[in-house]
Design an enzyme around this catalytic site. Structure first.
Site, PDB file in Angstrom:
ATOM      1  N   ASP A 187       0.880  -1.212  -0.175  1.00 36.70           N
ATOM      2  CA  ASP A 187       0.076   0.076  -0.234  1.00 36.70           C
ATOM      3  C   ASP A 187       0.786   1.059  -0.057  1.00 36.70           C
ATOM      4  O   ASP A 187       1.313   1.702   1.125  1.00 36.70           O
ATOM      5  CB  ASP A 187      -0.853  -0.030   1.185  1.00 36.70           C
ATOM      6  N   HIS A 192       0.509   7.983   4.023  1.00 34.97           N
ATOM      7  CA  HIS A 192       0.924   7.374   5.042  1.00 34.97           C
ATOM      8  C   HIS A 192       2.365   7.488   5.156  1.00 34.97           C
ATOM      9  O   HIS A 192       3.022   7.120   6.057  1.00 34.97           O
ATOM     10  CB  HIS A 192       0.888   5.942   5.247  1.00 34.97           C
TER      11      HIS A 192
END
Length: 284
Positions: A187, A192
């Site tokens: 991912d 993030h």
């Protein structure tokens, strides 16, 4: 309309071959906090290839999680990815995941629900190898601004926690670099990792992947109430109720029943702000 529910559900599944080995499993385990203390025999089951077993939530990243990606590009689904939120996740295990494997992953839109201001896509991924089915994984994806088309509202997954103290409560620290490590399992969303991108999304710093919190929590349950035996897990589902910042601490509260464990997860440093809710692990 950007989402044609009937067309999306009727579309043929998309299939792809996926493969993994011990390095993928070890990397995932490190990404969800395994290996502390590094020489603990219980932790070596997650980190040392000669003792390795596979945490069932690995199913969400096997093949770099391409099932969700395929579902978001299914016929009848034309959406702005900026309006997408991962609302919930469930995995059902048909048998233990092998340390090394090859499988065919088939993904489809299993349902489209109308929540009024948002639509919910249920993206189902089923993985099978030569010996038969391995797992079924459902991702519930909220698409803001796409509701109101007159479809079914869908089931409610809200569950009441037992009216008593938890059977066990544990705390799991989230490392400052946890998201950087977890994203190596597939991912790559800059939300993030990139502070500037996070600010554009409305956060003052990058946030942890919801599926990382999902994995950390399952490991805590297995290690605390299932004698460290990953093969006892039959299914695991949750609703993502809030964010986590790297460096925070997760408080995991567990209530054990007959073949089921209810779980609630909160962020300690933010007055127990909800992180995972309506969380259930079934076990043998």
């Amino acid at each position: 309309m950007p989402i044609d529910a009937a067309k999306a559900v009727a579309a043929e599944p998309r299939s792809a071959e996926i493969a993994w080995d011990h390095k993928d499993v070890q990397l995932y385990h490190l990404g969800v906090g395994a290996g502390v203390p590094a020489t603990d025999p219980d932790e070596l089951r997650y980190t040392l290839e000669s003792r390795l077993h596979v945490l069932p939530s690995f199913a969400t990243v096997a093949g770099a999680g391409m099932g969700v990606v395929g579902g978001l590009s299914a016929p009848g689904v034309e959406i702005n990815l900026a309006s997408v939120l991962h609302g919930g996740q469930s995995v059902t295990l048909h048998r233990p995941i092998p340390v090394r494997g090859r499988a065919v992953s088939s993904s489809r839109v299993a349902a489209v629900y109308d929540k009024g201001k948002a639509a919910v896509l249920v993206l189902r991924t089923e993985a099978s190898d030569d010996d038969g089915p391995l797992w079924t994984s459902d991702a519930q994806i909220f698409v803001r601004g796409e509701g109101g088309f007159g479809g079914e509202r869908g089931p409610s997954v809200r569950t009441e926690l037992p009216d008593r103290d938890p059977d066990r409560t544990v705390e799991r620290p989230v490392r400052e670099d946890q998201a950087l490590l977890y994203r190596l399992s597939g991912d790559w969303n800059p939300l993030h990792a990139d502070p500037e991108f996070a600010k554009l999304a409305g956060f003052d710093r990058p946030i942890l992947h919801g599926l990382c919190s999902y994995g950390i929590t399952l490991k805590a349950v297995v290690d605390t109430l299932l004698d460290g035996d990953v093969t006892r897990v039959r299914s695991y589902g949750t609703r993502f109720a809030g964010i986590v910042f790297p460096g925070e601490t997760l408080r995991v509260r567990m209530w054990r029943g007959d073949g089921r464990i209810q779980v609630a997860v909160t962020a300690v440093e933010r007055d127990d702000a909800p992180v995972l809710a309506d969380t259930l692990v079934t076990y043998a």
